[in-house]
Design an enzyme around this catalytic site. Structure first.
Site, PDB file in Angstrom:
ATOM      1  N   LYS A 147       0.844  -1.202   0.000  1.00  0.00           N
ATOM      2  CA  LYS A 147       0.000   0.000   0.000  1.00  0.00           C
ATOM      3  C   LYS A 147       0.881   1.254   0.000  1.00  0.00           C
ATOM      4  O   LYS A 147       0.633   2.207  -0.741  1.00  0.00           O
ATOM      5  CB  LYS A 147      -0.928  -0.004   1.222  1.00  0.00           C
ATOM      6  CG  LYS A 147      -2.067  -1.016   1.082  1.00  0.00           C
ATOM      7  CD  LYS A 147      -2.802  -1.304   2.373  1.00  0.00           C
ATOM      8  CE  LYS A 147      -3.787  -2.454   2.179  1.00  0.00           C
ATOM      9  NZ  LYS A 147      -4.422  -2.903   3.415  1.00  0.00           N
ATOM     10  N   GLN A 173      -4.385  -1.561   9.712  1.00  0.00           N
ATOM     11  CA  GLN A 173      -4.262  -2.890   9.116  1.00  0.00           C
ATOM     12  C   GLN A 173      -4.784  -3.944  10.090  1.00  0.00           C
ATOM     13  O   GLN A 173      -4.347  -4.022  11.237  1.00  0.00           O
ATOM     14  CB  GLN A 173      -2.791  -3.167   8.742  1.00  0.00           C
ATOM     15  CG  GLN A 173      -2.570  -4.460   8.000  1.00  0.00           C
ATOM     16  CD  GLN A 173      -3.257  -4.485   6.624  1.00  0.00           C
ATOM     17  OE1 GLN A 173      -3.189  -3.531   5.851  1.00  0.00           O
ATOM     18  NE2 GLN A 173      -3.939  -5.576   6.310  1.00  0.00           N
ATOM     19  N   ASP A 186     -11.224   2.763   4.335  1.00  0.00           N
ATOM     20  CA  ASP A 186     -11.482   1.328   4.197  1.00  0.00           C
ATOM     21  C   ASP A 186     -12.984   1.082   4.032  1.00  0.00           C
ATOM     22  O   ASP A 186     -13.395   0.034   3.530  1.00  0.00           O
ATOM     23  CB  ASP A 186     -10.977   0.574   5.440  1.00  0.00           C
ATOM     24  CG  ASP A 186      -9.694  -0.189   5.160  1.00  0.00           C
ATOM     25  OD1 ASP A 186      -9.437  -0.497   3.970  1.00  0.00           O
ATOM     26  OD2 ASP A 186      -8.966  -0.478   6.120  1.00  0.00           O
TER      27      ASP A 186
END
Ligand code: NDP
Length: 288
Positions: A53, A97, A120
């Site tokens: 990412k 994460q 997200d």
């Protein structure tokens, strides 16, 4: 007949190209999109995801702010970090994460992320908007699946779509997105009685389970579009999807490979949400 392979890498590259132009435009206005990436502990898979990412951010000109926190971090310290990032004007998106190490309350941490920075799309605000058909952050993996269908001219309208898996991060939002595009949607899960019969009705079959090759060739309707979200490691160390690709491609009309399908799209759509957030912070819209 062998299926058309849906090239997620190519669709993701096209998406990145469009985003790079948007980022240039934003920079000309003095705005650099910023993504904060919070990694707690040493989970090797998480470290790998975070690294890719951050790499993509770098390639696109998105400012990536990495926060590598020790496994010993307390819940209160992690919440404080989220609060600081919520207040930081350089940060347009916050990504924590998952999974978090044992002892930390993931739900509380995720819910602390400001809805304006929830790139997200896992928080209640983003998911509520998805159900309400209002604009907002769409979870990246399902959004990527929809973009792949669109890119290959597969219109869900009127088709029967079957989604296997009902997680908050993939199955449920994907079902909502297919419904939004006027598919007739069936959601299957571990309590579904006759999975094969359900799958065989699918014009669009999406698998998000996490079991290597559990969707066998004989579960695929002739000509169906098959989107494989699963990422599984076989005992031989090979990465495979939830679909038995070699058998399914002989029956499907279109199929995504693993790797090279849903994976690259997920990262591209995270970048999309970050750019969208930066644009929204300036009162602008993103129209693709
Ligand atoms: P979860 O474990 O959260 O959900 C799995 C779902 O599969 C559950 O709804 C479960 O049903 C269902 N399920 C389990 N066994 C069966 C079965 N035998 N028949 C039918 N349904 C079953 O997984 P995620 O949604 O988080 O992830 C799914 C897969 O997608 C994983 O392989 C993951 O690695 C991958 N993934 C890939 C991403 C990418 O970027 N490509 C991103 C995110 C995930 P129930 O609810 O009844 O338990």
């Amino acid at each position: 007949m062998s299926a058309v392979i849906i090239d997620g890498k190519k669709v993701a590259a096209e998406m990145r190209e469009k985003l790079a132009k948007e980022i240039e435009g934003l920079k000309a206005k003095g705005i650099t999109p910023g993504l904060a990436v919070v990694l707690v502990g040493e989970n090797p898979a998480s470290k790998k995801y975070v690294a890719s990412k951050e790499k993509t951010c770098g390639e696109l000109g998105i400012k990536s702010l990495g926060y590598k926190m020790p496994e010993t971090i307390s819940q209160a310290e992690l919440i404080k970090l989220i609060d600081d990032l919520n207040a930081n004007p350089e940060v347009h998106g916050i990504l924590v994460q998952l999974p978090l190490p044992k002892g930390l309350d993931s739900k509380a941490v995720m819910n602390r992320i400001s809805p304006a920075k929830d790139v997200d799309g896992f928080g209640p605000d983003a998911l509520g908007k998805l159900v309400l058909d209002e604009p907002g952050f769409v979870p990246c993996t399902p959004h990527g699946a929809m973009k792949m269908l669109e890119s290959y001219g597969i219109d869900p309208a009127g088709k029967h779509a079957v989604v296997v898996g009902r997680s908050i991060i993939v199955g449920k939002p994907l079902a909502m997105l297919l419904l939004r595009k006027n598919a007739t949607v069936t959601i299957c899960h571990s309590r579904t009685r006759d999975l094969k019969a359900e799958c065989l009705r699918a014009d669009i079959l999406c698998a998000a389970v996490g079991k290597a090759r559990m969707i066998t060739g004989d579960m695929v309707k002739e000509g169906a579009a098959v989107i494989d979200i699963g990422i599984n490691v076989t005992p031989e160390g090979k990465i495979v999807g939830d679909v038995d690709f070699d058998a399914a491609k002989e029956r499907a009309g279109h199929i995504t490979p693993v790797p090279g399908g849903a994976g690259p799209m997920t990262i591209a759509m995270l970048m999309y949400n970050t750019v969208l957030s930066a644009k929204m912070s300036a009162g602008l819209a993103l129209d693709f």
